[in-house]
Design a protein around this motif. Structure first.
Motif, PDB file in Angstrom:
ATOM      1  N   PHE A   6      -6.374  92.771   6.738  1.00  0.00           N
ATOM      2  CA  PHE A   6      -5.087  92.179   7.083  1.00  0.00           C
ATOM      3  C   PHE A   6      -4.418  92.983   8.198  1.00  0.00           C
ATOM      4  N   TYR A   7      -4.407  94.289   8.064  1.00  0.00           N
ATOM      5  CA  TYR A   7      -3.789  95.146   9.073  1.00  0.00           C
ATOM      6  C   TYR A   7      -4.573  95.109  10.385  1.00  0.00           C
ATOM      7  N   PHE A   8      -5.880  94.972  10.274  1.00  0.00           N
ATOM      8  CA  PHE A   8      -6.715  94.818  11.460  1.00  0.00           C
ATOM      9  C   PHE A   8      -6.349  93.527  12.192  1.00  0.00           C
ATOM     10  N   VAL A  12      -4.919  93.209  15.959  1.00  0.00           N
ATOM     11  CA  VAL A  12      -5.625  92.422  16.974  1.00  0.00           C
ATOM     12  C   VAL A  12      -4.654  91.504  17.710  1.00  0.00           C
ATOM     13  N   TYR A  13      -3.751  90.842  16.966  1.00  0.00           N
ATOM     14  CA  TYR A  13      -2.797  89.945  17.617  1.00  0.00           C
ATOM     15  C   TYR A  13      -1.797  90.715  18.487  1.00  0.00           C
ATOM     16  N   ILE A  14      -1.380  91.857  18.034  1.00  0.00           N
ATOM     17  CA  ILE A  14      -0.455  92.670  18.835  1.00  0.00           C
ATOM     18  C   ILE A  14      -1.128  93.122  20.137  1.00  0.00           C
ATOM     19  N   ILE A  15      -2.347  93.623  20.029  1.00  0.00           N
ATOM     20  CA  ILE A  15      -3.076  94.073  21.219  1.00  0.00           C
ATOM     21  C   ILE A  15      -3.368  92.901  22.150  1.00  0.00           C
ATOM     22  N   ALA A  16      -3.786  91.768  21.586  1.00  0.00           N
ATOM     23  CA  ALA A  16      -4.059  90.580  22.410  1.00  0.00           C
ATOM     24  C   ALA A  16      -2.799  90.159  23.160  1.00  0.00           C
ATOM     25  N   GLY A  17      -1.666  90.217  22.494  1.00  0.00           N
ATOM     26  CA  GLY A  17      -0.407  89.865  23.143  1.00  0.00           C
ATOM     27  C   GLY A  17      -0.051  90.820  24.265  1.00  0.00           C
ATOM     28  N   ILE A  18      -0.255  92.093  24.035  1.00  0.00           N
ATOM     29  CA  ILE A  18       0.027  93.099  25.069  1.00  0.00           C
ATOM     30  C   ILE A  18      -0.857  92.864  26.298  1.00  0.00           C
ATOM     31  N   LEU A  19      -2.093  92.463  26.067  1.00  0.00           N
ATOM     32  CA  LEU A  19      -3.010  92.221  27.183  1.00  0.00           C
ATOM     33  C   LEU A  19      -2.523  91.098  28.102  1.00  0.00           C
ATOM     34  N   HIS A  20      -1.718  90.177  27.573  1.00  0.00           N
ATOM     35  CA  HIS A  20      -1.157  89.117  28.419  1.00  0.00           C
ATOM     36  C   HIS A  20      -0.262  89.712  29.512  1.00  0.00           C
ATOM     37  N   PHE A  21       0.328  90.858  29.235  1.00  0.00           N
ATOM     38  CA  PHE A  21       1.207  91.521  30.200  1.00  0.00           C
ATOM     39  C   PHE A  21       0.439  92.519  31.069  1.00  0.00           C
ATOM     40  N   ALA A  51       4.892  89.161  18.621  1.00  0.00           N
ATOM     41  CA  ALA A  51       5.896  88.931  17.569  1.00  0.00           C
ATOM     42  C   ALA A  51       5.243  88.550  16.252  1.00  0.00           C
ATOM     43  N   LEU A  52       4.272  87.657  16.299  1.00  0.00           N
ATOM     44  CA  LEU A  52       3.611  87.246  15.051  1.00  0.00           C
ATOM     45  C   LEU A  52       2.845  88.405  14.431  1.00  0.00           C
ATOM     46  N   GLY A  53       2.188  89.203  15.263  1.00  0.00           N
ATOM     47  CA  GLY A  53       1.480  90.371  14.743  1.00  0.00           C
ATOM     48  C   GLY A  53       2.423  91.354  14.076  1.00  0.00           C
ATOM     49  N   VAL A  54       3.570  91.605  14.700  1.00  0.00           N
ATOM     50  CA  VAL A  54       4.567  92.524  14.128  1.00  0.00           C
ATOM     51  C   VAL A  54       5.155  91.939  12.847  1.00  0.00           C
ATOM     52  N   LEU A  55       5.449  90.639  12.856  1.00  0.00           N
ATOM     53  CA  LEU A  55       6.044  89.999  11.677  1.00  0.00           C
ATOM     54  C   LEU A  55       5.124  90.049  10.455  1.00  0.00           C
ATOM     55  N   LEU A  56       3.833  90.212  10.683  1.00  0.00           N
ATOM     56  CA  LEU A  56       2.907  90.337   9.548  1.00  0.00           C
ATOM     57  C   LEU A  56       3.198  91.575   8.703  1.00  0.00           C
ATOM     58  N   SER A  59       8.764  91.107   5.724  1.00  0.00           N
ATOM     59  CA  SER A  59       8.934  90.104   4.671  1.00  0.00           C
ATOM     60  C   SER A  59       8.735  88.685   5.209  1.00  0.00           C
ATOM     61  N   PHE A  60       8.564  88.543   6.530  1.00  0.00           N
ATOM     62  CA  PHE A  60       8.308  87.240   7.158  1.00  0.00           C
ATOM     63  C   PHE A  60       6.810  86.970   7.318  1.00  0.00           C
ATOM     64  N   LYS A  61       6.011  87.660   6.538  1.00  0.00           N
ATOM     65  CA  LYS A  61       4.554  87.559   6.619  1.00  0.00           C
ATOM     66  C   LYS A  61       4.073  86.113   6.522  1.00  0.00           C
ATOM     67  N   THR A  62       4.577  85.349   5.569  1.00  0.00           N
ATOM     68  CA  THR A  62       4.124  83.969   5.392  1.00  0.00           C
ATOM     69  C   THR A  62       4.447  83.124   6.616  1.00  0.00           C
ATOM     70  N   LEU A  63       5.648  83.275   7.141  1.00  0.00           N
ATOM     71  CA  LEU A  63       6.032  82.555   8.354  1.00  0.00           C
ATOM     72  C   LEU A  63       5.115  82.949   9.512  1.00  0.00           C
ATOM     73  N   ALA A  64       4.814  84.214   9.631  1.00  0.00           N
ATOM     74  CA  ALA A  64       3.941  84.703  10.700  1.00  0.00           C
ATOM     75  C   ALA A  64       2.535  84.122  10.578  1.00  0.00           C
ATOM     76  N   LEU A  65       2.035  84.037   9.355  1.00  0.00           N
ATOM     77  CA  LEU A  65       0.692  83.483   9.153  1.00  0.00           C
ATOM     78  C   LEU A  65       0.637  82.011   9.573  1.00  0.00           C
ATOM     79  N   TRP A  66       1.657  81.246   9.198  1.00  0.00           N
ATOM     80  CA  TRP A  66       1.713  79.847   9.631  1.00  0.00           C
ATOM     81  C   TRP A  66       1.878  79.774  11.148  1.00  0.00           C
ATOM     82  N   GLY A  67       2.631  80.699  11.717  1.00  0.00           N
ATOM     83  CA  GLY A  67       2.799  80.754  13.163  1.00  0.00           C
ATOM     84  C   GLY A  67       1.490  81.046  13.874  1.00  0.00           C
ATOM     85  N   ILE A  68       0.701  81.932  13.310  1.00  0.00           N
ATOM     86  CA  ILE A  68      -0.607  82.247  13.894  1.00  0.00           C
ATOM     87  C   ILE A  68      -1.507  81.024  13.865  1.00  0.00           C
TER      88      ILE A  68
END
Length: 115
Positions: A6-8, A12-21, A51-56, A59-68
């Motif tokens: 889960f943490y991996f 991955v999403y945080i790093i992928a997002g950073i790569l966009h910049f 944002a979705l990676g951080v939200l995981l 307490s917004f984990k469920t929202l983040a998962l649906w967002g992903i």
């Protein structure tokens, strides 16, 4: 408690997002031509991934998962575009481009597994 997978995934999403910049030109080149403001789309999608990676981790984990899951669905046109445009065969072998489409569904399942 969530396992290391889960943490991996979150990382991955945080790093992928950073790569966009860090490498925006690479991402701009794969945005289908029917989208306008490609640079804005790349930066926005990078922000969303971060944002979705951080939200995981919150307490917004469920929202983040649906967002992903929604984000991965939104990215499918990019993978279809890359599969159908021969210019991307220089970037990756055809079999890799083909596998990227079902891989999106595997990533969706991975996120769904934590709901």
């Amino acid at each position: 408690m969530d396992n290391w997978h889960f943490y991996f995934m979150a990382t991955v999403y945080i790093i992928a997002g950073i790569l966009h910049f860090v490498k925006p030109k690479m991402y701009i080149s794969i945005v289908p031509p029917y989208f306008t403001n490609k640079k804005g789309i790349v930066y926005l999608s990078g922000l969303v991934e971060i944002a979705l990676g951080v939200l995981l981790f919150t307490s917004f984990k469920t929202l983040a998962l649906w967002g992903i899951i929604a984000m991965l669905i939104a990215f499918i046109p990019v993978h279809i575009y890359m599969l159908n445009d021969k210019k991307f065969e220089k970037v990756a072998p055809r079999w890799v481009l083909v596998l990227r489409v079902p891989f999106q569904f595997l990533l969706m399942f991975w996120a769904y597994a934590y709901l």
